[in-house]
Write an enzyme that holds these catalytic residues in place. Structure first.
Site, short mmCIF file in Angstrom:
data_model
loop_
_atom_site.label_atom_id
_atom_site.label_comp_id
_atom_site.label_asym_id
_atom_site.label_seq_id
_atom_site.Cartn_x
_atom_site.Cartn_y
_atom_site.Cartn_z
N HIS A 165 -17.59 12.92 6.74
CA HIS A 165 -16.17 12.84 6.53
C HIS A 165 -15.45 14.37 6.46
O HIS A 165 -16.39 14.89 5.95
CB HIS A 165 -15.90 12.07 5.14
CG HIS A 165 -15.63 10.52 5.08
ND1 HIS A 165 -16.07 9.85 4.05
CD2 HIS A 165 -15.10 9.87 6.06
CE1 HIS A 165 -15.87 8.63 4.24
NE2 HIS A 165 -15.06 8.46 5.51
N CYS A 259 -14.23 12.49 -3.10
CA CYS A 259 -14.48 11.43 -2.72
C CYS A 259 -14.07 10.26 -4.05
O CYS A 259 -13.39 9.33 -3.66
CB CYS A 259 -16.03 10.90 -2.42
SG CYS A 259 -16.68 11.67 -1.22
#
Ligand code: ARG
Length: 271
Positions: A165, A259
């Site tokens: 990511h 996150c």
């Protein structure tokens, strides 16, 4: 350096586990301490509260062990919320749960047409939307993001599966500055980053491997994993105040502070 008060969405890791492997950090055969994950997450939430930020919470859903990673629940800018579409079926049911939360909170909703993992891959840096692709978010979704939000989208090609990511490879420190791991990006994307952010902080592999780049900045304070000591020192040299947190259990799923944290941006002034 001015700190901006922020509004975050978080999800308590009540049902956190590593039951499947969809990134190289996840090992379903090694044990996870869910109670410890909850305590570490509560400490992160307390750090945000102590900094004066507002933390909203979404109710965790049994059977969705990765739902703690709220950054993947959407992209919220100027009061508009783009829902997500996960690459992996194991996370698919998180999308409607987050969508329902945004709807109830009164955001203007947009549906993704392609795989789009929210703020895991889409980061607002000043007036630019940096959008990762290569592992999760589909390149085709970048055009939709530009259309919905009206910010120029800069595509970033991720090349190392451990940094799957964008928010594991790059962090936005303030409207003009980012920190990133150069080797997590393709040569072309590295050239773009040098052009856009000539004063960026370059992280080392050692700092990136402990999720040092998975950090949350309010423009002055940077909350990052305590283990990322080299990066913290570089940030302090630049005048930021660093706050180390230990999220070792959540790291077993391939996640860190960022996150666990979705930024809720209400209006134009709220970058
Ligand atoms: N296990 C999760 C996954 O692989 C971790 C997500 C981490 N979130 C993030 N914003 N990088 O999808």
């Amino acid at each position: 350096m001015d700190a901006t008060r922020q509004r975050f969405l978080m999800c308590r890791p009540t049902y956190f586990a590593v039951d499947y492997a969809i990134n190289p950090w996840m090992d379903p055969t090694s044990p996870v301490d869910t109670d410890l994950a909850v305590r570490q997450w509560e400490q992160l939430r307390q750090v945000y509260r102590d900094l004066g930020h507002t933390v909203e919470e979404i109710t965790p859903v049994p059977g969705l062990p990765d739902m703690v990673f709220a950054a993947n629940g959407g992209t919220v800018i100027d009061g508009k919320a783009m829902a997500v579409q996960f690459r992996d079926p194991q996370r698919a049911d998180e999308a409607p749960a987050y969508r329902a939360w945004f709807e109830a909170a009164g955001f203007e909703m947009y549906e993704p047409k392609h795989v789009n993992e929210g703020e895991g891959d889409i980061l607002l840096a000043g007036d630019l939307l940096l959008a990762g692709t290569g592992f999760r978010t589909a390149h085709a979704s970048h055009a939709q993001l530009q259309e919905v939000f009206g910010y120029p989208v800069i595509t970033m090609q991720l090349v190392d599966p451990r940094f799957y990511h964008l928010d594991t490879a790059l962090t936005v420190l303030d409207e003009r500055t980012v920190a990133y791991l150069p080797e997590a990006f393709s040569p072309g994307s590295q050239a773009v980053l040098r052009r856009l952010f000539p004063d960026a902080v370059h992280a080392t592999m050692a700092d990136a491997e402990v999720f040092g780049l998975n950090s949350v900045s309010d423009g002055r304070h940077v909350v990052l994993p305590a283990q990322a000591t080299g990066l913290a020192a570089k940030l302090r040299d630049r005048g930021y105040e660093t706050i180390g947190v230990d999220l070792s259990e959540l790291r077993k799923a391939g996640g860190g502070p960022k996150c666990c944290t979705l930024r809720l941006r209400q209006g134009k002034a709220d970058k």
